[in-house]
Design a protein around this motif. Structure first.
Motif, PDB file in Angstrom:
ATOM      1  N   PHE A  43       0.829  -1.200   0.000  1.00 15.33           N
ATOM      2  CA  PHE A  43       0.000   0.000   0.000  1.00 15.33           C
ATOM      3  C   PHE A  43       0.866   1.253   0.000  1.00 15.33           C
ATOM      4  O   PHE A  43       0.635   2.186  -0.755  1.00 15.33           O
ATOM      5  CB  PHE A  43      -0.919  -0.003   1.230  1.00 15.33           C
ATOM      6  CG  PHE A  43      -1.729   1.241   1.388  1.00 15.33           C
ATOM      7  CD1 PHE A  43      -2.849   1.451   0.610  1.00 15.33           C
ATOM      8  CD2 PHE A  43      -1.372   2.200   2.325  1.00 15.33           C
ATOM      9  CE1 PHE A  43      -3.594   2.605   0.748  1.00 15.33           C
ATOM     10  CE2 PHE A  43      -2.102   3.351   2.470  1.00 15.33           C
ATOM     11  CZ  PHE A  43      -3.221   3.555   1.679  1.00 15.33           C
ATOM     12  N   LEU A  44       1.908   1.270   0.840  1.00 13.52           N
ATOM     13  CA  LEU A  44       2.770   2.442   0.936  1.00 13.52           C
ATOM     14  C   LEU A  44       3.648   2.619  -0.294  1.00 13.52           C
ATOM     15  O   LEU A  44       4.014   3.733  -0.644  1.00 13.52           O
ATOM     16  CB  LEU A  44       3.643   2.351   2.193  1.00 13.52           C
ATOM     17  CG  LEU A  44       2.891   2.413   3.513  1.00 13.52           C
ATOM     18  CD1 LEU A  44       3.842   2.200   4.669  1.00 13.52           C
ATOM     19  CD2 LEU A  44       2.149   3.731   3.662  1.00 13.52           C
ATOM     20  N   ALA A  45       4.002   1.539  -0.954  1.00 15.49           N
ATOM     21  CA  ALA A  45       4.880   1.611  -2.114  1.00 15.49           C
ATOM     22  C   ALA A  45       4.129   1.983  -3.390  1.00 15.49           C
ATOM     23  O   ALA A  45       4.746   2.360  -4.376  1.00 15.49           O
ATOM     24  CB  ALA A  45       5.600   0.282  -2.311  1.00 15.49           C
ATOM     25  N   LYS A  46       2.809   1.893  -3.370  1.00 14.18           N
ATOM     26  CA  LYS A  46       2.024   2.180  -4.577  1.00 14.18           C
ATOM     27  C   LYS A  46       2.181   3.644  -4.962  1.00 14.18           C
ATOM     28  O   LYS A  46       2.050   4.526  -4.146  1.00 14.18           O
ATOM     29  CB  LYS A  46       0.553   1.865  -4.340  1.00 14.18           C
ATOM     30  CG  LYS A  46      -0.308   2.131  -5.548  1.00 14.18           C
ATOM     31  CD  LYS A  46      -1.373   1.110  -5.664  1.00 14.18           C
ATOM     32  CE  LYS A  46      -2.324   1.419  -6.795  1.00 14.18           C
ATOM     33  NZ  LYS A  46      -1.800   1.060  -8.069  1.00 14.18           N
ATOM     34  N   GLN A  47       2.496   3.866  -6.205  1.00 18.24           N
ATOM     35  CA  GLN A  47       2.675   5.209  -6.736  1.00 18.24           C
ATOM     36  C   GLN A  47       1.428   5.612  -7.515  1.00 18.24           C
ATOM     37  O   GLN A  47       0.737   4.765  -8.085  1.00 18.24           O
ATOM     38  CB  GLN A  47       3.898   5.253  -7.667  1.00 18.24           C
ATOM     39  CG  GLN A  47       5.211   5.026  -6.963  1.00 18.24           C
ATOM     40  CD  GLN A  47       5.537   6.144  -6.001  1.00 18.24           C
ATOM     41  OE1 GLN A  47       5.293   7.308  -6.269  1.00 18.24           O
ATOM     42  NE2 GLN A  47       6.078   5.771  -4.842  1.00 18.24           N
ATOM     43  N   PRO A  48       1.131   6.911  -7.561  1.00 18.68           N
ATOM     44  CA  PRO A  48      -0.025   7.356  -8.348  1.00 18.68           C
ATOM     45  C   PRO A  48       0.153   6.996  -9.813  1.00 18.68           C
ATOM     46  O   PRO A  48       1.268   6.985 -10.327  1.00 18.68           O
ATOM     47  CB  PRO A  48      -0.012   8.884  -8.164  1.00 18.68           C
ATOM     48  CG  PRO A  48       0.860   9.152  -6.997  1.00 18.68           C
ATOM     49  CD  PRO A  48       1.802   8.002  -6.882  1.00 18.68           C
ATOM     50  N   GLU A  49      -0.952   6.701 -10.452  1.00 14.20           N
ATOM     51  CA  GLU A  49      -0.904   6.322 -11.862  1.00 14.20           C
ATOM     52  C   GLU A  49      -1.049   7.566 -12.736  1.00 14.20           C
ATOM     53  O   GLU A  49      -1.689   8.532 -12.356  1.00 14.20           O
ATOM     54  CB  GLU A  49      -2.032   5.334 -12.163  1.00 14.20           C
ATOM     55  CG  GLU A  49      -1.877   4.033 -11.413  1.00 14.20           C
ATOM     56  CD  GLU A  49      -3.049   3.095 -11.618  1.00 14.20           C
ATOM     57  OE1 GLU A  49      -3.887   3.365 -12.491  1.00 14.20           O
ATOM     58  OE2 GLU A  49      -3.124   2.103 -10.886  1.00 14.20           O
ATOM     59  N   ASN A  50      -0.444   7.509 -13.910  1.00 11.32           N
ATOM     60  CA  ASN A  50      -0.547   8.576 -14.905  1.00 11.32           C
ATOM     61  C   ASN A  50      -0.117   9.932 -14.363  1.00 11.32           C
ATOM     62  O   ASN A  50      -0.797  10.938 -14.552  1.00 11.32           O
ATOM     63  CB  ASN A  50      -1.975   8.659 -15.463  1.00 11.32           C
ATOM     64  CG  ASN A  50      -2.404   7.368 -16.102  1.00 11.32           C
ATOM     65  OD1 ASN A  50      -1.596   6.653 -16.685  1.00 11.32           O
ATOM     66  ND2 ASN A  50      -3.681   7.045 -16.002  1.00 11.32           N
ATOM     67  N   VAL A  51       0.999   9.975 -13.652  1.00 14.82           N
ATOM     68  CA  VAL A  51       1.526  11.229 -13.110  1.00 14.82           C
ATOM     69  C   VAL A  51       2.751  11.608 -13.925  1.00 14.82           C
ATOM     70  O   VAL A  51       3.620  10.767 -14.175  1.00 14.82           O
ATOM     71  CB  VAL A  51       1.895  11.060 -11.615  1.00 14.82           C
ATOM     72  CG1 VAL A  51       2.557  12.307 -11.081  1.00 14.82           C
ATOM     73  CG2 VAL A  51       0.669  10.727 -10.804  1.00 14.82           C
ATOM     74  N   ALA A  52       2.814  12.873 -14.299  1.00 15.13           N
ATOM     75  CA  ALA A  52       3.988  13.349 -15.040  1.00 15.13           C
ATOM     76  C   ALA A  52       5.216  13.248 -14.145  1.00 15.13           C
ATOM     77  O   ALA A  52       5.114  13.323 -12.919  1.00 15.13           O
ATOM     78  CB  ALA A  52       3.765  14.789 -15.494  1.00 15.13           C
ATOM     79  N   SER A  53       6.367  13.089 -14.748  1.00 21.64           N
ATOM     80  CA  SER A  53       7.612  12.878 -14.018  1.00 21.64           C
ATOM     81  C   SER A  53       7.922  14.000 -13.031  1.00 21.64           C
ATOM     82  O   SER A  53       8.450  13.767 -11.956  1.00 21.64           O
ATOM     83  CB  SER A  53       8.757  12.733 -15.016  1.00 21.64           C
ATOM     84  OG  SER A  53       9.965  12.539 -14.343  1.00 21.64           O
ATOM     85  N   GLY A  54       7.574  15.243 -13.368  1.00 21.88           N
ATOM     86  CA  GLY A  54       7.893  16.379 -12.518  1.00 21.88           C
ATOM     87  C   GLY A  54       6.840  16.745 -11.504  1.00 21.88           C
ATOM     88  O   GLY A  54       7.024  17.668 -10.714  1.00 21.88           O
ATOM     89  N   GLU A  55       5.724  16.030 -11.480  1.00 21.34           N
ATOM     90  CA  GLU A  55       4.661  16.309 -10.512  1.00 21.34           C
ATOM     91  C   GLU A  55       4.873  15.475  -9.257  1.00 21.34           C
ATOM     92  O   GLU A  55       5.543  14.440  -9.301  1.00 21.34           O
ATOM     93  CB  GLU A  55       3.300  15.981 -11.127  1.00 21.34           C
ATOM     94  CG  GLU A  55       2.924  16.897 -12.267  1.00 21.34           C
ATOM     95  CD  GLU A  55       1.565  16.545 -12.847  1.00 21.34           C
ATOM     96  OE1 GLU A  55       0.816  15.763 -12.237  1.00 21.34           O
ATOM     97  OE2 GLU A  55       1.265  17.049 -13.933  1.00 21.34           O
ATOM     98  N   PRO A  56       4.295  15.923  -8.118  1.00 18.05           N
ATOM     99  CA  PRO A  56       4.413  15.110  -6.900  1.00 18.05           C
ATOM    100  C   PRO A  56       3.938  13.682  -7.159  1.00 18.05           C
ATOM    101  O   PRO A  56       2.866  13.463  -7.710  1.00 18.05           O
ATOM    102  CB  PRO A  56       3.494  15.828  -5.908  1.00 18.05           C
ATOM    103  CG  PRO A  56       3.528  17.256  -6.361  1.00 18.05           C
ATOM    104  CD  PRO A  56       3.617  17.183  -7.863  1.00 18.05           C
TER     105      PRO A  56
END
Length: 166
Positions: free
Chosen positions: A52-65
């Motif tokens: 759960f903690l390792a999951k990264q947001p999907e479809n996020v630009a490289s320079g966005e949080p």
């Protein structure tokens, strides 16, 4: 009206104990899965939490949080420690903002614990150097601000715990 000499005969309803059998009582042994030891159950919960903690947001630009480049810059900043306090400058709350432009430039807004900090001249340069050394960052710029002033309320919970403030 009824005559006093005539008494009606009342029949009481049977008690639930007489008509139905009691349900079995719940037992702890029935609720515990005997195939899994407590250590195995704890390990399963840890795996779930780590995922759960390792999951990264999907479809996020490289320079966005949450993006790859943004998180790499944050990781680089977490490697810089305040010389007087054994906590990294990010968790200490000295970094007010990180922006990554479309051209992969990093703009870091930061402060120091006090304007008279012994590393006031060298710390911004070190932050700029570390951010610029992240692969994928074209250039880095540090903006040193004094407003709002730094205070212990800006520290992360991890930093407070490290310093015994929780």
């Amino acid at each position: 009206m009824n005559k006093p000499s005539e008494e009606k005969e009342f029949v009481a309803a049977p008690s639930p104990a007489e008509t139905a059998t009691k349900p079995p009582r719940a037992r702890v042994e029935d609720a515990v899965d005997t195939d899994e030891t407590p250590a195995q159950k704890l390990e399963r919960k840890r795996d779930y939490l780590e995922g759960f903690l390792a999951k990264q947001p999907e479809n996020v630009a490289s320079g966005e949080p949450g993006g790859e480049l943004y998180e790499a810059v944050i990781a680089a900043l977490k490697e810089i420690y305040d010389p007087e306090i054994p906590v990294n400058i990010y968790d200490l709350g000295l970094i007010y903002g990180v922006e990554i432009t479309d051209e992969a430039d990093a703009l870091i807004t930061m402060t120091l614990t006090t304007p008279h900090c012994p590393v006031a001249e060298s710390m911004p340069g070190e932050v700029e150097l570390r951010a610029a050394s992240v692969p994928g960052v074209r250039d880095a710029e540090v903006v040193l601000v004094w407003d709002p002033p730094w205070g212990p309320d800006k520290m992360s919970d991890e930093a407070r715990l490290e310093l015994g403030m929780l």
